[in-house]
Design a protein around this motif. Structure first.
Motif, PDB file in Angstrom:
ATOM      1  N   ARG A   1       0.842  -1.189   0.000  1.00 23.30           N
ATOM      2  CA  ARG A   1       0.000   0.000   0.000  1.00 23.30           C
ATOM      3  C   ARG A   1       0.882   1.246   0.000  1.00 23.30           C
ATOM      4  NH1 ARG A   1      -5.058   0.610   0.613  1.00 23.30           N
ATOM      5  NH2 ARG A   1      -5.346  -1.540   1.305  1.00 23.30           N
ATOM      6  N   VAL A   2       0.725   2.085  -1.015  1.00 18.79           N
ATOM      7  CA  VAL A   2       1.503   3.311  -1.129  1.00 18.79           C
ATOM      8  C   VAL A   2       0.540   4.485  -1.248  1.00 18.79           C
ATOM      9  CG1 VAL A   2       3.492   2.186  -2.180  1.00 18.79           C
ATOM     10  CG2 VAL A   2       1.637   3.001  -3.630  1.00 18.79           C
ATOM     11  N   VAL A   3       1.112   5.677  -1.319  1.00 20.87           N
ATOM     12  CA  VAL A   3       0.310   6.886  -1.395  1.00 20.87           C
ATOM     13  C   VAL A   3      -0.564   6.861  -2.651  1.00 20.87           C
ATOM     14  CG1 VAL A   3       0.386   9.404  -1.520  1.00 20.87           C
ATOM     15  CG2 VAL A   3       2.061   8.162  -0.120  1.00 20.87           C
ATOM     16  N   ASN A   4      -1.803   7.314  -2.513  1.00 21.20           N
ATOM     17  CA  ASN A   4      -2.753   7.451  -3.608  1.00 21.20           C
ATOM     18  C   ASN A   4      -3.344   6.129  -4.106  1.00 21.20           C
ATOM     19  OD1 ASN A   4      -2.427  10.260  -3.612  1.00 21.20           O
ATOM     20  ND2 ASN A   4      -0.701  10.133  -5.045  1.00 21.20           N
ATOM     21  N   VAL A   5      -3.060   5.013  -3.421  1.00 19.48           N
ATOM     22  CA  VAL A   5      -3.710   3.753  -3.787  1.00 19.48           C
ATOM     23  C   VAL A   5      -5.136   3.780  -3.256  1.00 19.48           C
ATOM     24  CG1 VAL A   5      -3.731   1.252  -3.427  1.00 19.48           C
ATOM     25  CG2 VAL A   5      -1.571   2.433  -3.872  1.00 19.48           C
ATOM     26  N   PRO A   6      -6.144   3.503  -4.091  1.00 21.24           N
ATOM     27  CA  PRO A   6      -7.539   3.563  -3.621  1.00 21.24           C
ATOM     28  C   PRO A   6      -7.796   2.575  -2.491  1.00 21.24           C
ATOM     29  CG  PRO A   6      -7.419   3.442  -6.021  1.00 21.24           C
ATOM     30  CD  PRO A   6      -6.037   3.187  -5.509  1.00 21.24           C
ATOM     31  N   THR A   7      -8.665   2.935  -1.572  1.00 24.63           N
ATOM     32  CA  THR A   7      -9.050   2.039  -0.491  1.00 24.63           C
ATOM     33  C   THR A   7      -9.936   0.932  -1.048  1.00 24.63           C
ATOM     34  OG1 THR A   7     -11.014   3.339   0.018  1.00 24.63           O
ATOM     35  CG2 THR A   7      -8.958   3.935   1.158  1.00 24.63           C
ATOM     36  N   PHE A   8     -10.161  -0.077  -0.224  1.00 20.97           N
ATOM     37  CA  PHE A   8     -11.011  -1.196  -0.637  1.00 20.97           C
ATOM     38  C   PHE A   8     -12.398  -0.694  -1.028  1.00 20.97           C
ATOM     39  CE2 PHE A   8     -13.270  -5.297   0.865  1.00 20.97           C
ATOM     40  CZ  PHE A   8     -13.282  -5.792  -0.432  1.00 20.97           C
ATOM     41  N   SER A   9     -12.940   0.224  -0.237  1.00 25.57           N
ATOM     42  CA  SER A   9     -14.272   0.745  -0.540  1.00 25.57           C
ATOM     43  C   SER A   9     -14.292   1.505  -1.863  1.00 25.57           C
ATOM     44  CB  SER A   9     -14.768   1.647   0.596  1.00 25.57           C
ATOM     45  OG  SER A   9     -13.893   2.751   0.787  1.00 25.57           O
TER      46      SER A   9
ATOM     47  N   SER B   1     -22.909   3.430  -4.308  1.00 26.20           N
ATOM     48  CA  SER B   1     -22.506   4.528  -3.422  1.00 26.20           C
ATOM     49  C   SER B   1     -21.546   4.054  -2.328  1.00 26.20           C
ATOM     50  CB  SER B   1     -23.740   5.159  -2.762  1.00 26.20           C
ATOM     51  OG  SER B   1     -24.325   4.248  -1.854  1.00 26.20           O
ATOM     52  N   GLU B   2     -20.771   5.011  -1.812  1.00 22.29           N
ATOM     53  CA  GLU B   2     -19.803   4.705  -0.761  1.00 22.29           C
ATOM     54  C   GLU B   2     -20.496   4.214   0.505  1.00 22.29           C
ATOM     55  OE1 GLU B   2     -15.993   6.808   1.509  1.00 22.29           O
ATOM     56  OE2 GLU B   2     -17.306   7.975   0.179  1.00 22.29           O
ATOM     57  N   GLN B   3     -21.655   4.772   0.810  1.00 20.45           N
ATOM     58  CA  GLN B   3     -22.378   4.361   2.009  1.00 20.45           C
ATOM     59  C   GLN B   3     -22.801   2.892   1.905  1.00 20.45           C
ATOM     60  OE1 GLN B   3     -25.908   6.636   2.783  1.00 20.45           O
ATOM     61  NE2 GLN B   3     -26.319   5.654   4.756  1.00 20.45           N
ATOM     62  N   TRP B   4     -23.312   2.480   0.734  1.00 16.55           N
ATOM     63  CA  TRP B   4     -23.740   1.082   0.541  1.00 16.55           C
ATOM     64  C   TRP B   4     -22.555   0.140   0.712  1.00 16.55           C
ATOM     65  CZ3 TRP B   4     -22.705  -3.216  -2.303  1.00 16.55           C
ATOM     66  CH2 TRP B   4     -23.701  -4.188  -2.406  1.00 16.55           C
ATOM     67  N   VAL B   5     -21.406   0.518   0.143  1.00 19.04           N
ATOM     68  CA  VAL B   5     -20.220  -0.336   0.203  1.00 19.04           C
ATOM     69  C   VAL B   5     -19.660  -0.392   1.620  1.00 19.04           C
ATOM     70  CG1 VAL B   5     -17.832  -0.559  -0.562  1.00 19.04           C
ATOM     71  CG2 VAL B   5     -19.609  -0.006  -2.224  1.00 19.04           C
ATOM     72  N   ALA B   6     -19.560   0.773   2.291  1.00 15.06           N
ATOM     73  CA  ALA B   6     -18.892   0.859   3.584  1.00 15.06           C
ATOM     74  C   ALA B   6     -19.546  -0.026   4.643  1.00 15.06           C
ATOM     75  CB  ALA B   6     -18.867   2.310   4.055  1.00 15.06           C
ATOM     76  N   VAL B   7     -20.862  -0.087   4.671  1.00 14.14           N
ATOM     77  CA  VAL B   7     -21.544  -0.853   5.710  1.00 14.14           C
ATOM     78  C   VAL B   7     -21.445  -2.363   5.466  1.00 14.14           C
ATOM     79  CG1 VAL B   7     -23.153   1.002   6.191  1.00 14.14           C
ATOM     80  CG2 VAL B   7     -23.770  -0.731   4.498  1.00 14.14           C
ATOM     81  N   ARG B   8     -20.983  -2.766   4.275  1.00 15.93           N
ATOM     82  CA  ARG B   8     -20.908  -4.196   3.948  1.00 15.93           C
ATOM     83  C   ARG B   8     -19.497  -4.759   3.990  1.00 15.93           C
ATOM     84  NH1 ARG B   8     -25.221  -1.952   1.836  1.00 15.93           N
ATOM     85  NH2 ARG B   8     -27.164  -3.172   1.627  1.00 15.93           N
ATOM     86  N   ILE B   9     -18.498  -3.912   4.210  1.00 17.06           N
ATOM     87  CA  ILE B   9     -17.112  -4.384   4.320  1.00 17.06           C
ATOM     88  C   ILE B   9     -16.886  -4.968   5.709  1.00 17.06           C
ATOM     89  CG2 ILE B   9     -14.699  -3.667   4.373  1.00 17.06           C
ATOM     90  CD1 ILE B   9     -15.285  -1.678   2.197  1.00 17.06           C
ATOM     91  N   LYS B  10     -16.346  -6.160   5.754  1.00 15.39           N
ATOM     92  CA  LYS B  10     -16.084  -6.863   7.009  1.00 15.39           C
ATOM     93  C   LYS B  10     -14.609  -7.268   7.082  1.00 15.39           C
ATOM     94  CE  LYS B  10     -20.571  -6.827   7.728  1.00 15.39           C
ATOM     95  NZ  LYS B  10     -21.170  -5.920   8.735  1.00 15.39           N
ATOM     96  N   GLN B  11     -14.132  -7.507   8.306  1.00 18.08           N
ATOM     97  CA  GLN B  11     -12.796  -8.058   8.514  1.00 18.08           C
ATOM     98  C   GLN B  11     -12.920  -9.568   8.615  1.00 18.08           C
ATOM     99  OE1 GLN B  11     -10.078  -6.046   8.557  1.00 18.08           O
ATOM    100  NE2 GLN B  11      -8.639  -7.762   8.709  1.00 18.08           N
ATOM    101  N   LYS B  12     -12.302 -10.289   7.697  1.00 24.99           N
ATOM    102  CA  LYS B  12     -12.363 -11.752   7.672  1.00 24.99           C
ATOM    103  C   LYS B  12     -10.940 -12.288   7.711  1.00 24.99           C
ATOM    104  CE  LYS B  12     -14.679 -15.672   7.032  1.00 24.99           C
ATOM    105  NZ  LYS B  12     -15.697 -16.190   7.964  1.00 24.99           N
ATOM    106  N   GLU B  13     -10.607 -12.986   8.804  1.00 29.04           N
ATOM    107  CA  GLU B  13      -9.239 -13.470   9.017  1.00 29.04           C
ATOM    108  C   GLU B  13      -8.287 -12.280   8.985  1.00 29.04           C
ATOM    109  OE1 GLU B  13      -8.710 -16.519   6.094  1.00 29.04           O
ATOM    110  OE2 GLU B  13     -10.131 -17.887   7.045  1.00 29.04           O
ATOM    111  N   ASP B  14      -7.333 -12.267   8.030  1.00 31.68           N
ATOM    112  CA  ASP B  14      -6.334 -11.192   8.035  1.00 31.68           C
ATOM    113  C   ASP B  14      -6.569 -10.166   6.931  1.00 31.68           C
ATOM    114  OD1 ASP B  14      -5.781 -12.913   5.979  1.00 31.68           O
ATOM    115  OD2 ASP B  14      -3.610 -12.855   6.224  1.00 31.68           O
ATOM    116  N   SER B  15      -7.753 -10.140   6.345  1.00 33.88           N
ATOM    117  CA  SER B  15      -7.995  -9.205   5.252  1.00 33.88           C
ATOM    118  C   SER B  15      -9.430  -8.695   5.279  1.00 33.88           C
ATOM    119  CB  SER B  15      -7.712  -9.878   3.898  1.00 33.88           C
ATOM    120  OG  SER B  15      -8.576 -10.986   3.706  1.00 33.88           O
TER     121      SER B  15
END
Length: 228
Positions: A7-15, A25-39
């Motif tokens: 991960r370096v500067v200006n790399v887009p986030t997962f969302s 939309s960002e709101q729809w995506v953000a509420v559905r992102i989960k932490q699973k194991e190490d990613s």
């Protein structure tokens, strides 16, 4: 194990990457992102909903393709799409081939299972089965094919009805009792050609995968199988 994607500067986030792929939309995506194991991951059911309901047909196809890459080709977290898959998927439009990553992850997963003496294969089982049929053609009750010059194992396996007469126990017996003469190390469909067996002054080739890199030593393998 080294990380391939840093991960370096200006790399887009997962969302942000999911927003670009899905067009949601960002709101729809953000509420559905989960932490699973190490990613970070998103549940497959969420993407399935988009495939069935998205108004943009092109986005439907993109989400469907992303799901195939995550669930079939690189299935690290069951029923989830991992962030690392979006890193690779994001590069496909730039004509980056996934073949080396598939090879690296297959090698890594099989090696991990062998070292542990157990575990689940994390990789594309369909491609591994195609490789079995291409290289173990002489084994009893496993289909043997005469390969014409323009033969493609992937095209063949698509049109061939699924074989249900070989049980899991039978496959285990086949693999445990393989003899040297049963294995075609270089598949008959491949024409002899030059191979890459060295990286600089090292007699090995690093293969970059989705979650790491592995060292491939084709020269050692060729010596084991008495190749020139």
């Amino acid at each position: 194990m080294m990380r391939v994607y840093l991960r370096v500067v200006n790399v887009p986030t997962f969302s942000k990457k999911l927003m670009n792929i899905t067009g949601i939309s960002e709101q729809w995506v953000a509420v559905r992102i989960k932490q699973k194991e190490d990613s970070k991951c998103i549940l497959w059911k969420s993407l399935k909903y988009l495939i069935l309901t998205h108004l943009d047909v092109r986005k439907r196809v993109d989400v469907f393709a992303l799901s195939i890459y995550s669930l079939v080709v690189f299935p690290k977290a069951l029923r989830h799409v991992a962030e690392a898959i979006t890193n690779l998927f994001d590069l496909l439009d730039k004509r980056v081939t996934p073949i080396l990553a598939i090879l690296a992850e297959t090698f890594r997963s099989l090696s991990a299972c062998r070292k542990a003496g157990e575990g689940r294969f994390i990789g594309c089982a369909q491609l591994l089965l195609t490789w079995f049929h291409s290289h173990f053609g002489k084994v009893d009750k496993v289909s043997y094919l005469v390969f014409p010059e323009n033969y493609s194992p992937l095209k063949e396996i698509v049109v061939t009805p699924r074989r249900d007469d070989i049980s899991d126990e039978r496959w285990m017996a086949i693999l445990q009792n393989l003899q040297e003469q049963d294995i075609e190390w270089i598949a008959p469909l491949l024409l002899p050609d030059e191979i890459l067996y060295r990286c600089g002054n090292f007699d090995w080739v690093p293969l970059l995968g989705i979650w790491g890199a592995v060292g491939n030593v084709p020269l050692l393998v060729l010596k084991q199988y008495r190749s020139r």
